[in-house]
Design an enzyme around this catalytic site. Structure first.
Site, PDB file in Angstrom:
ATOM      1  N   LYS A 270       0.865  -1.186   0.000  1.00  0.00           N
ATOM      2  CA  LYS A 270       0.000   0.000   0.000  1.00  0.00           C
ATOM      3  C   LYS A 270       0.901   1.235   0.000  1.00  0.00           C
ATOM      4  O   LYS A 270       1.696   1.433   0.910  1.00  0.00           O
ATOM      5  CB  LYS A 270      -0.909   0.009   1.235  1.00  0.00           C
TER       6      LYS A 270
ATOM      7  N   ASP B 102      -2.663  10.289   3.410  1.00  0.00           N
ATOM      8  CA  ASP B 102      -4.058   9.888   3.593  1.00  0.00           C
ATOM      9  C   ASP B 102      -4.789  10.917   4.454  1.00  0.00           C
ATOM     10  O   ASP B 102      -4.717  10.877   5.677  1.00  0.00           O
ATOM     11  CB  ASP B 102      -4.108   8.501   4.254  1.00  0.00           C
TER      12      ASP B 102
ATOM     13  N   LYS C  36     -10.232  12.995   7.821  1.00  0.00           N
ATOM     14  CA  LYS C  36      -9.745  12.604   9.145  1.00  0.00           C
ATOM     15  C   LYS C  36      -9.708  13.815  10.071  1.00  0.00           C
ATOM     16  O   LYS C  36      -9.573  14.948   9.604  1.00  0.00           O
ATOM     17  CB  LYS C  36      -8.309  12.061   9.026  1.00  0.00           C
TER      18      LYS C  36
ATOM     19  N   ASP D  83       1.549   6.494   5.400  1.00  0.00           N
ATOM     20  CA  ASP D  83       0.582   5.535   4.863  1.00  0.00           C
ATOM     21  C   ASP D  83       1.101   4.831   3.602  1.00  0.00           C
ATOM     22  O   ASP D  83       0.400   4.040   2.990  1.00  0.00           O
ATOM     23  CB  ASP D  83      -0.758   6.238   4.599  1.00  0.00           C
TER      24      ASP D  83
ATOM     25  N   ASP E 186     -12.270   7.152   3.520  1.00  0.00           N
ATOM     26  CA  ASP E 186     -11.053   6.932   4.313  1.00  0.00           C
ATOM     27  C   ASP E 186     -10.639   5.457   4.327  1.00  0.00           C
ATOM     28  O   ASP E 186      -9.541   5.127   4.763  1.00  0.00           O
ATOM     29  CB  ASP E 186     -11.269   7.450   5.749  1.00  0.00           C
TER      30      ASP E 186
ATOM     31  N   GLU F  38      -9.503   3.755   2.008  1.00  0.00           N
ATOM     32  CA  GLU F  38      -8.974   3.833   0.641  1.00  0.00           C
ATOM     33  C   GLU F  38      -7.913   2.788   0.349  1.00  0.00           C
ATOM     34  O   GLU F  38      -7.699   2.422  -0.805  1.00  0.00           O
ATOM     35  CB  GLU F  38      -8.405   5.235   0.381  1.00  0.00           C
TER      36      GLU F  38
ATOM     37  N   ARG G 125      -7.776  -0.427   0.921  1.00  0.00           N
ATOM     38  CA  ARG G 125      -8.324  -1.630   0.303  1.00  0.00           C
ATOM     39  C   ARG G 125      -8.743  -1.365  -1.149  1.00  0.00           C
ATOM     40  O   ARG G 125      -8.742  -2.275  -1.974  1.00  0.00           O
ATOM     41  CB  ARG G 125      -9.482  -2.163   1.159  1.00  0.00           C
TER      42      ARG G 125
HETATM   43  N1  BES Z   1      -4.304   4.585   6.785  1.00  0.00           N
HETATM   44  C1  BES Z   1      -5.465   4.365   7.557  1.00  0.00           C
HETATM   45  C2  BES Z   1      -5.226   3.365   8.689  1.00  0.00           C
HETATM   46  C3  BES Z   1      -4.414   3.871   9.852  1.00  0.00           C
HETATM   47  C4  BES Z   1      -4.992   4.697  10.785  1.00  0.00           C
HETATM   48  C5  BES Z   1      -3.127   3.436  10.017  1.00  0.00           C
HETATM   49  C6  BES Z   1      -4.252   5.125  11.872  1.00  0.00           C
HETATM   50  C7  BES Z   1      -2.398   3.854  11.119  1.00  0.00           C
HETATM   51  C8  BES Z   1      -2.960   4.698  12.043  1.00  0.00           C
HETATM   52  C9  BES Z   1      -6.579   3.795   6.694  1.00  0.00           C
HETATM   53  O1  BES Z   1      -6.618   4.244   5.386  1.00  0.00           O
HETATM   54  C10 BES Z   1      -7.857   4.215   7.327  1.00  0.00           C
HETATM   55  O2  BES Z   1      -8.113   5.372   7.355  1.00  0.00           O
HETATM   56  N2  BES Z   1      -8.622   3.250   7.805  1.00  0.00           N
HETATM   57  C11 BES Z   1      -9.851   3.537   8.442  1.00  0.00           C
HETATM   58  C12 BES Z   1     -10.858   2.540   7.984  1.00  0.00           C
HETATM   59  C13 BES Z   1     -12.262   2.851   8.420  1.00  0.00           C
HETATM   60  C14 BES Z   1     -12.750   4.091   7.708  1.00  0.00           C
HETATM   61  C15 BES Z   1     -13.139   1.680   8.103  1.00  0.00           C
HETATM   62  C16 BES Z   1      -9.614   3.421   9.948  1.00  0.00           C
HETATM   63  O3  BES Z   1      -8.859   2.545  10.377  1.00  0.00           O
HETATM   64  O4  BES Z   1     -10.150   4.265  10.675  1.00  0.00           O
HETATM   65 ZN    ZN Z   2      -4.806   4.855   4.605  1.00  0.00          ZN
HETATM   66 MN    MN Z   3      -7.686   6.080   5.211  1.00  0.00          MN
END
Ligand code: BES
Ligand code: ZN
Ligand code: MN
Length: 482
Positions: A251, A256, A263, A274, A333, A335, A337
């Site tokens: 990834k 992000d 966020k 990210d 968010d 994204e 996947r």
């Molecule tokens: N890059 C983030 C995951 C992340 C968050 C990694 C904090 C490290 C620290 C990912 O793209 C994301 O935002 N995931 C969301 C998914 C949710 C919207 C289902 C998350 O984990 O909040």
């Molecule tokens: Zn992300």
């Molecule tokens: Mn995200």
């Protein structure tokens, strides 16, 4: 940083500092090997116990080394792998900013921990000063290890060097901010790596038009919000080998913001990390070139920036993936996947023996495992065991999490084949379940490195994980090839 291994201390002018690891029960062994003057007097005056990480400066007490110190191991026979990194950090800290070359006598360390200790020294010596006007002085350039009992082989030392180079590159890439490290920059890094090893590497870069032609609606739904175009980068190592390749998919979200599902502001700077999955793929490919492992590997990077804009994807938008499955994007968010699923379909053209994706995929994984263990998801017991074992050897450990069908229904959408989020429960599992829908045609494991790819807070820094795990995994497979 260079590592060498000797059976005895080599006295010479560039060798400015000698550290001797000592077992709390056998401090006298060091005293007799190095003919330390007045050690008993010093020990009773300082109440030195050689407890774990306790040091004792010896200035002018050893005729062959003007600067020397003892570093305690506590009871050496009780030492476990989880204490090794800290000892290595103490060693490097005591030398950094003062010496470029040091010697460390590790004879008192149980020999089964020598490999890990050497690897940990290279990791502790990493520093990132690219954007500081005042650069670090006296960067540690060389460590001479000394041991009369070591089983560490030249091959192991070479693998450590390779891991170090790859891991450091992954850390550098991770630490670079989003205005410098963006999708085309990652492509340029892959191209530059291939230029260093033209006989070993082959790079291809897909632009957004090519992705559109391939029907990658999920990937493009992410990158279309950004002024910086997305890229899918493949790096093939040892293409001439006849066996099916191991494919590593990273990834590479270079920043992000969350997109329209923006966020919160606090700590958002850390979302420059990210792309650490992608960085670990580039780092692992570099380590392969350094160590020239006999194995066929393809790295694939899904590089995009996730931004809110007038052109960005809206919550509720429905897109068609390269696989033909439609996705309702309920949260922009989620994204990672989306960029991964089309990349996981694309790499089928390499006929992979197995695929491992590496992604900072979910905050839920950080909640579950913190920063100690990487989340590992695989329906394949044998592959999972191989990854677990490599993680133990390189002390870059994983914990197996479930990917089972029972969670799939959380991804049901009333409008499309699948939703891109699965409700608040089991967030890291439903993310893995989403990816599983695109990986049914090959052996597959997913590593969620959201908690392990970087350290937050005051010591903010990329860790370069899971490069040690991946290189070890590939080295273990290559040795079966050879
Ligand atoms: N890059 C983030 C995951 C992340 C968050 C990694 C904090 C490290 C620290 C990912 O793209 C994301 O935002 N995931 C969301 C998914 C949710 C919207 C289902 C998350 O984990 O909040
Ligand atoms: Zn992300
Ligand atoms: Mn995200």
């Amino acid at each position: 940083m260079k590592l060498t291994m000797n059976t005895a201390f080599q006295e010479n002018a560039s060798n400015e500092y000698l550290l001797i690891l000592v077992d709390a029960e056998q401090v006298q062994t060091a005293a007799s090997t190095y003919k330390i003057n007045n050690l008993d007097t010093i020990i009773s005056a300082t109440q030195y116990k050689a407890a774990l990480n306790e040091s004792l400066a010896l200035i002018g007490n050893i005729s062959t080394a003007s600067n020397a110190a003892l570093l305690g191991l506590g009871q050496a026979t009780d030492l476990k792998a989880n204490k090794i990194a800290k000892i290595a950090q103490t060693v490097v800290k005591s030398a950094q900013k003062k010496f470029k070359t040091i010697s460390v006598d590790i004879s008192a360390l149980p020999s089964e921990l020598h490999y890990l200790f050497a690897l940990s020294l290279t990791q502790a010596a990493y520093a990132f000063d690219e954007f500081k006007s005042k650069k670090n002085e006296f960067v540690l350039e060389q460590i001479h290890l000394i041991a009369n009992n070591s089983t560490l082989t030249a091959e192991q030392l070479q693998l450590i060097q390779a891991i170090q180079t790859g891991q450091n590159q992954a850390r550098d890439l991770g630490n670079r901010p989003g205005n410098i490290c963006f999708p085309e920059y990652l492509a340029d890094q892959a191209i530059a790596l291939a230029a260093e090893y033209p006989e070993l590497l082959k790079v291809t870069v897909l632009d957004e038009q090519q992705m559109a032609d391939l029907g990658m609606g999920a990937f493009l739904a992410v990158s279309k919000g950004s002024d910086r175009p997305g890229r899918i980068i493949t790096i093939e190592y040892n293409a001439q080998r006849s066996e099916a390749p191991v494919v590593l998919v990273g990834k590479g979200v270079t920043f992000d913001t969350g997109g329209i599902s923006l966020k919160p502001g606090a700590g958002m700077d850390e979302m420059k990390y990210d792309m650490c999955g992608a960085a670990s793929v580039i780092g692992t490919l570099r380590a392969l070139c350094e160590s020239r492992l006999d194995i066929h590997v393809v790295g694939a990077i899904a590089a995009a920036e996730n931004m809110p804009s007038g052109g960005a994807t809206r919550p509720g938008d429905i897109v068609t993936t390269m696989s033909g499955q439609t996705v309702e994007i309920l949260n922009t968010d989620a994204e990672g996947r989306l960029v991964l699923c089309d990349t996981l379909t694309y790499i089928k053209r390499f006929n992979p023996a197995l695929v491992i994706d590496i992604a900072t995929l979910t905050g839920a994984c950080v909640v579950a495992l913190g920063s100690v263990l990487t989340g590992m998801f695989s329906p394949d017991d044998e592959l999972a065991a191989e990854i677990e074992a490599a993680g133990q050897t390189a002390f870059d450990r994983v914990w197996r999490m479930p990917v089972i069908e029972d969670y799939q229904e959380q991804l049901d959408s009333p409008f499309a084949d699948i939703a891109n989020i699965g409700g608040p429960k089991a967030g890291s599992v439903t993310a893995a379940c989403f990816l599983q829908r695109f990986t049914r045609d090959y052996r597959w494991a997913h590593l969620d490195v959201a908690g392990t790819a970087w350290a937050s807070g005051a010591n903010k820094n990329a860790t370069g994980r899971p490069v040690p795990l991946l290189v070890q995994f590939l080295a273990n497979r290559a040795s079966k090839n050879g």
